[in-house]
Structures are given as C-alpha cells and as structure tokens.
Scaffold this motif. Structure first.
Motif, mmCIF file in Angstrom:
data_model
loop_
_atom_site.group_PDB
_atom_site.id
_atom_site.type_symbol
_atom_site.label_atom_id
_atom_site.label_comp_id
_atom_site.label_asym_id
_atom_site.label_seq_id
_atom_site.Cartn_x
_atom_site.Cartn_y
_atom_site.Cartn_z
ATOM 1 N N ASP A 1 57.105 34.158 64.064
ATOM 2 C CA ASP A 1 56.912 35.312 64.941
ATOM 3 C C ASP A 1 58.254 36.014 65.171
ATOM 4 O O ASP A 1 59.191 35.425 65.717
ATOM 5 N N THR B 1 56.174 37.699 61.050
ATOM 6 C CA THR B 1 54.977 38.342 61.618
ATOM 7 C C THR B 1 55.293 39.076 62.918
ATOM 8 O O THR B 1 56.355 38.897 63.509
ATOM 9 N N LYS B 2 54.326 39.887 63.360
ATOM 10 C CA LYS B 2 54.378 40.607 64.641
ATOM 11 C C LYS B 2 55.619 41.503 64.756
ATOM 12 O O LYS B 2 56.189 41.666 65.836
ATOM 13 N N SER C 1 52.706 43.354 60.308
ATOM 14 C CA SER C 1 52.745 44.160 61.536
ATOM 15 C C SER C 1 51.323 44.495 61.935
ATOM 16 O O SER C 1 50.673 45.301 61.296
#
Length: 460
Positions: free
Chosen positions: A222, A248-249, A275
């Motif tokens: 993350d 990620t994110k 994303s």
C-alpha cells in the motif's frame, strides 16, 4: 500521487533558473529545499541523503552547453537521479517459462493483493494475450476466496476453486496441474496476508514458494504507508526471493515516498502501480515517466497509451465525422464523450498527465473534477431523447423536471446548457480552413480562468 512533491519541487527548481553558473553556494539553498521536499514526501532518509549528495556532486561546477541554461541542467540532473532512484526503466514480468508460468502475490493483509491479482490477470489477458488461471491459497479468509472468484468472472480469467479446509501447498499444486492439463499460460497465486510481519506467516509463505517455484514473486504494498512500505518490502525480501513490487492505492497517496524509497531499500523494481478499485486500474511502472510527472513535465506517453486502449475509436470517429459534415453535436454525443472520459479514469486522471498541471489553480481543478462530470452525466440522463437532440426546447418546466430527476438545481441545468452551447460553437469551427486553431481558441474561452496559461499551453 506526488501532488505535494510536485508542487514543492516546482517552486524550488524555479528559483535556480537563470543562474549563470551552478556553484556550491548558489545551489546550497536549492538542495536544502529539495531535501525538505523529499522528506515531506515521506521518502526514506538514506534515500534522501544519497539523492541530494549525488545531485550536488553532478551539479557543482558543471559546464553548461549552449543549448541549455544552468537551471535546465540542474532540472535535468534531478530528473535523471529521480529515474535512477526508481529504477530507470520499466521491468516487465519474466514469463519465459514452461507453461504455466506461476506468479505469486505476497504482502500484508489489506494491501490489495486479491484485487491486484485480478488486475494483473486482466492486464495479461488483454495486453499480453495470455490465458490466465486465478487461485487463492488464503485459507484463513473465505471472503478472500469468494472475492477472487467474483473478480475472475469480471476479468475473463479462469478460477480454480479452493476452500479453508485445504492445505495452501496442495491448493497451489492442484491448480498448477489443472493449468497444465488445460494448456493455460499463467497461474496467478493469491496468498494469505497478516496484519503485520510474523514468523509463522513467513514460514508458511516460504514453504509455499519452495513448493511451486514461481517465475515471479511480487510483493504487493500500500503506497499510503509511505516509507513503512519500503521497510515491509525489505522484510519480505529477506524472507523471499522477490522479483518485483506492485504499489497499490497510489490514487490516495499525495506524497509518493514509497515509490522513491522501495527500489533503493530493497533492490527490487516496482513493476506495476495500482490506482483505484476498478479492475483495469493497473499500469506498468515507468520511472522515466513518473520522474517527468514529478517535475511537472507531464506524462504524455501514458496518456496516449490510455487513449489507445480505452477510447471507443469507432464511436469517436462517428462523432468526428458527424461534426465535420456539419450535422451538429448533440447532448447525446456529449454524454458519450463523458462516458469515454470515465473509462479513461476521469478528467483529472487525464489532466494529471498533461505538462504544467501543477501550476493549475485549485479552483480550476475543482471545476474539472470527476464530481462535476458525474453531475453532468446525471443531468443528461434525466432528459428525454428529444431534449438531448434539441436542447433549445428545454425551458422552465422542463428544467425543473430535469433538476428534480438528477438531484441538481435549475442553475446547474442552465450552467450545463451554457457550456454545451459553447461546445457546439467550438465544434462548428472545426469545419473549413484553420478549423483546429479556431477550435482551440474556442476551448480556451471555455476553460476556467488561468487554465491555458497555467498549463503552459500555447497563447491562442
């Protein structure tokens, strides 16, 4: 991602432009600002130290070519060092193995492993033309198995069933045997996560890795955990022979420290960035393009790729042909354009890749936000087909009905109709000689104040 760093570095690097020569004295303050910008972006301290030291060594006393100013040279050095910090070039998955090539996803709970496994499957199916089998060895969370099964259907990948009564190694081996029998190219193995790194978890995943011998072992992390992401990646890297990282994110991380720290701390390349929750929200990680975005130079190559993949070319050609023939541009056509934009991740996703985006005023960004486009879509959806084709008939009572149906106000209906009228005029200018320049002038008048100048666009 990188909004804060982009803004801070942009202001800092502007201060050094126009200098006659780069000396230790005149870049001292700039380097201090670069250091602070990186630390505020949550870049790991060892990475910041090495970065600033290298930039200083390369910049001090450098001979500047006739075609570049000292300020431009300094920016060029910073860009090259940003690229080096993140890995210089995109490293693709190495799937050159006797099929099926096994890709193992590892990481902490909540990092987005299961979603990333499905996103990766979609990427391989659509862009690499591979057949993919998804399997979950997470025997601790039945919901994770069910989630992967649902996502498999969404991305058109085959799913290998498993349940919590089975052993993870047996699940993986059975899935691989199944893939061999069906001549499937790639098996993506989703593994169990924990809330933190612990010995039992590492022992289990090491045993699983040893049993299946994957060609790629990807650590999913993350981005919002900042430099902690790099530290966790190192812990996994010490336990497993990782081949790369999936960050990620990134849409929720305005700082970007993880992207700049992971390669330096782990020695492993970031191969993909994710994303958002949508299954197509996974992109190969290109350090050169990301460095360009950090310095406010945009990422036009990624934007072109996005358009190539996600725009319905047939529909776009139909609208273009209609406009050029003078058959008019309707609200129905406008609604289609909004849908196309949504497929590409929204207006802000596109604008972020445009050069000079960091200089765009916040008020202008708000007006170009996805919320505005969702509202426009709702308004058009509340109109009848006749109203969409002939918006001039939309008067008092019709406006009230549309406002009630879309959860908006009459003022917002008026605003949309005004913008649409401007767009229609702009489309009419496409016809005839010099149509493109006329259209661009029309666009300038439609954009929020300061947008064209702020983006460094041409003076029209």
């Amino acid at each position: 991602m990188f909004e804060n760093l982009q803004e801070r570095l942009g202001k800092t690097l502007n201060n050094i432009r126009g200098r006659g020569r780069l000396t230790e004295d005149n870049i001292k303050e700039t380097l201090r600002e670069v250091r602070m910008a990186l630390l505020e972006a949550d870049v790991a301290l060892p990475v910041v130290r090495d970065f600033v030291k290298t930039v200083k060594e390369r910049a001090v006393g450098i001979e500047v070519t006739k075609s570049l100013t000292p300020g431009q040279v300094f920016v060029k050095i910073v860009q090259e060092e940003l690229e080096k910090a993140m890995g210089e070039a995109n490293e693709e998955l190495n799937l050159n193995a006797q099929p099926p090539a096994v890709v193992m996803m590892a990481g902490l709970q909540g990092a987005g492993k299961t979603t990333s496994a499905a996103k990766l499957a979609k990427f391989l199916i659509e862009r690499k033309k591979k057949s993919v089998l998804l399997v979950s060895a997470d025997v601790y969370r039945p919901a994770a198995i069910k989630q992967l099964e649902t996502l498999s259907g969404e991305v058109s990948a085959e799913f290998f069933p498993s349940d919590i009564s089975q052993n993870p190694v047996n699940i993986a081996n059975n899935a691989i045997e199944h893939a061999k029998r069906k001549f499937i190219d790639v098996v993506i193995l989703d593994t169990a996560g924990r809330l933190h790194v612990d010995t039992d978890m590492m022992d289990e995943i090491k045993a699983l890795h040893s049993a299946v011998n994957p060609v790629e072992t990807l650590f999913v992390v993350d981005a919002m955990t900042g430099q902690d992401a790099a530290n966790t990646a190192k812990a996994f890297g010490d336990a497993l022979p990782l081949t790369g990282v999936v960050l990620t994110k990134t849409d929720g991380d305005a700082r970007g420290g993880a992207a700049l720290s992971i390669r330096h701390i782990t020695g492993k390349p970031i191969k993909f960035i994710g994303s958002g929750e949508k299954v197509d929200a996974l992109e190969p990680f290109h350090p050169d393009r990301i460095a360009s975005r950090i310095l406010g130079m945009g990422d036009v190559l990624s934007l072109i790729e996005q358009v190539e993949m996600k725009v319905d070319k047939e529909q776009a050609a139909k609208v273009a042909s209609k406009v050029l023939k003078g058959n008019g541009f309707t609200l129905e056509d406008f609604a289609d354009q909004l849908k196309q934009m949504k497929n590409m991740g929204g207006m802000m996703s596109m604008l972020e890749k445009m050069p000079g985006m960091a200089n765009l005023p916040d008020a202008a960004k708000d007006q170009m936000g996805d919320k505005t486009f969702t509202q426009m879509e709702a308004i058009i959806s509340s109109m009848t087909m006749k109203e969409r084709i002939r918006p001039e008939i939309i008067k008092g009572s019709r406006k009230k009905r549309i406002a009630a149906g879309s959860g908006t106000s009459v003022q917002e209906i008026n605003k949309l109709l005004k913008q649409f009228t401007q767009m229609q005029k702009m489309m009419k200018k496409m016809k005839g000689k010099g149509g493109m320049m006329k259209m661009m002038r029309g666009m300038k008048n439609m954009l929020p104040p300061g947008m064209m100048g702020g983006m460094g666009g041409p003076k029209l």
